[in-house]
Design an enzyme around this catalytic site. Sequence first.
Site, PDB file in Angstrom:
ATOM      1  N   SER A 350       0.692  -1.349  -0.200  1.00 39.37           N
ATOM      2  CA  SER A 350      -0.035   0.100   0.109  1.00 39.37           C
ATOM      3  C   SER A 350       0.933   1.339   0.008  1.00 39.37           C
ATOM      4  CB  SER A 350      -0.929  -0.088   1.152  1.00 39.37           C
ATOM      5  OG  SER A 350      -1.932   0.948   1.176  1.00 39.37           O
ATOM      6  N   ASP A 361       9.874   5.424 -10.183  1.00 40.18           N
ATOM      7  CA  ASP A 361       9.685   5.948 -11.327  1.00 40.18           C
ATOM      8  C   ASP A 361      10.238   7.361 -11.753  1.00 40.18           C
ATOM      9  OD1 ASP A 361       7.988   3.942 -11.804  1.00 40.18           O
ATOM     10  OD2 ASP A 361       6.094   5.164 -11.569  1.00 40.18           O
ATOM     11  N   LYS A 375      -0.391  -4.244  -3.484  1.00 39.95           N
ATOM     12  CA  LYS A 375      -1.841  -3.822  -3.090  1.00 39.95           C
ATOM     13  C   LYS A 375      -2.119  -2.344  -3.731  1.00 39.95           C
ATOM     14  CE  LYS A 375      -4.739  -2.572   1.019  1.00 39.95           C
ATOM     15  NZ  LYS A 375      -4.908  -1.086   0.397  1.00 39.95           N
TER      16      LYS A 375
END
Length: 497
Positions: A350, A361, A375
């Site tokens: 999460s 990224d 998740k």
Amino acid sequence: MSILRISLLFALVAFASDLQAERSVEDEYKALLWKTAKIIHQYYVEEVHPDSLAQAAVRGIFNSLDPASEYTFNARTQLASEDPARLLNDRFYTLMQMAQAIDENAFYPVTADTLVRFGIAGMMEILDPYSVFLEKRNLDNFNIQTQGKYGGLGFRIQVVYPDSAIAVWSLVHDQTPAALAGVKSGDLITAINNTSTKGMSAGVAADSMRGEPGTSVTLTLERADRPTPFDLTIERREVQMNSVPLATLFPDGTGYIKLDSFQKGSTREVFKAIVELEEQGMERLILDLRNNGGGYLEEAVQITDLFLPRDCLVAFTEGRRIETAEYITREDALLRDTPLIVMVNHLSASASEIVAGAIQDWDRGLVLGTTTVGKGSVQQIVHIDDRAELKLTMAAWHTPSGRSIDKRMRKDSTLVRGYDKEFKTLRLERIVRGRGGITPDIEVSGRSGSRLDAQLSGFYNLNNQFFYYAREHRLKYPALTPDFVVGPADLAAFRAF
């Protein structure tokens, strides 16, 4: 309006029991089950057909009855409509009639609240694992995990054998009510308010010790250096749990921060740890998110903000009935260029994945460890009544490159964009994938465990010799300080024990 047909077959039928619940089946049904069904139908991340939802509730209700009880619930004989809201009303009106028939005719009485809660449990079974109906203890525990505070004493407990006793495993910190009253790690709690803890579960013991701040609880304790048990009365206070249990600087200038959860105040703790490590001469940083199951999305965004420049996308969420939301960094980075490694493992989930995914990224640092949980869904809390709340998955979240890392979303969901596609990081254009969790840049598997490891990590080992060894060790070496380092002689003594 079409005639509703309902066929119920019971193994044994008799007059209803004289036992009456505090609220009737209809009252419980409208207050809890029907309200929960409407919220699921309207806001759940994927559309659930009214027939599927109603049939799941029926299965749940009949799970509360004796095994010989059967039912027939044929949606094709009922109202046919293209209006989902009308269908939902029709199916669940039929379901209420079924619940009332059970309440009035079942030979083995089942209380109204039991019928309704089993019906809710049936509906939750067809949703994702993170959508949960929360009541009492579960709701209290959820609030502790996310808000990081509760009314209690401030220590962690564990059942230990062969005593079958409740052990004080560790203090949350040195300013908790328990610590200030003189409770020590290693104490055995033999009674709570004169009720023996013999055979008591850790959950029941925790419930017994929590309560409204300002009230008191009396513990009967056994301590290794005391010949007889003694009582200690402690006033409960609001206990603030730390989400950063460890921040340290290694001799080579590498800073290390262990973040256990994303609760209210976590960003402040991480910020403080970074500032203190920089003052000590930190040259690089390891942010350890292993075993961190997540928490507040806002805290994850703010912690990521400590490492990325202003106006960088951290994550975005999309849902079926809620607006798309983007989460952007708002401040200049506290650590803009300091080399960074984020550690993750198979229990990082999460909010941990949001931080790791954004760092990866934007090519801000490297992710090291094993693939995370996956998740990639967002839950929101919906108030049901004073006794219950619904934690419901309403959206899916995506990393800045556009990938969803969720393992559990169905493949045909329109919210999972590019499920099997490759994505590129935003600065160096490295290839990353959007399925199955965050895949580390550097794969490092954990070491295989041993019996010694199991004892040293004894929170999960009920017959824990390390606990008893540590109790006796404190008596032999009372002057030990937190910077004590175990040597070969200590390990040999423990093995001999």
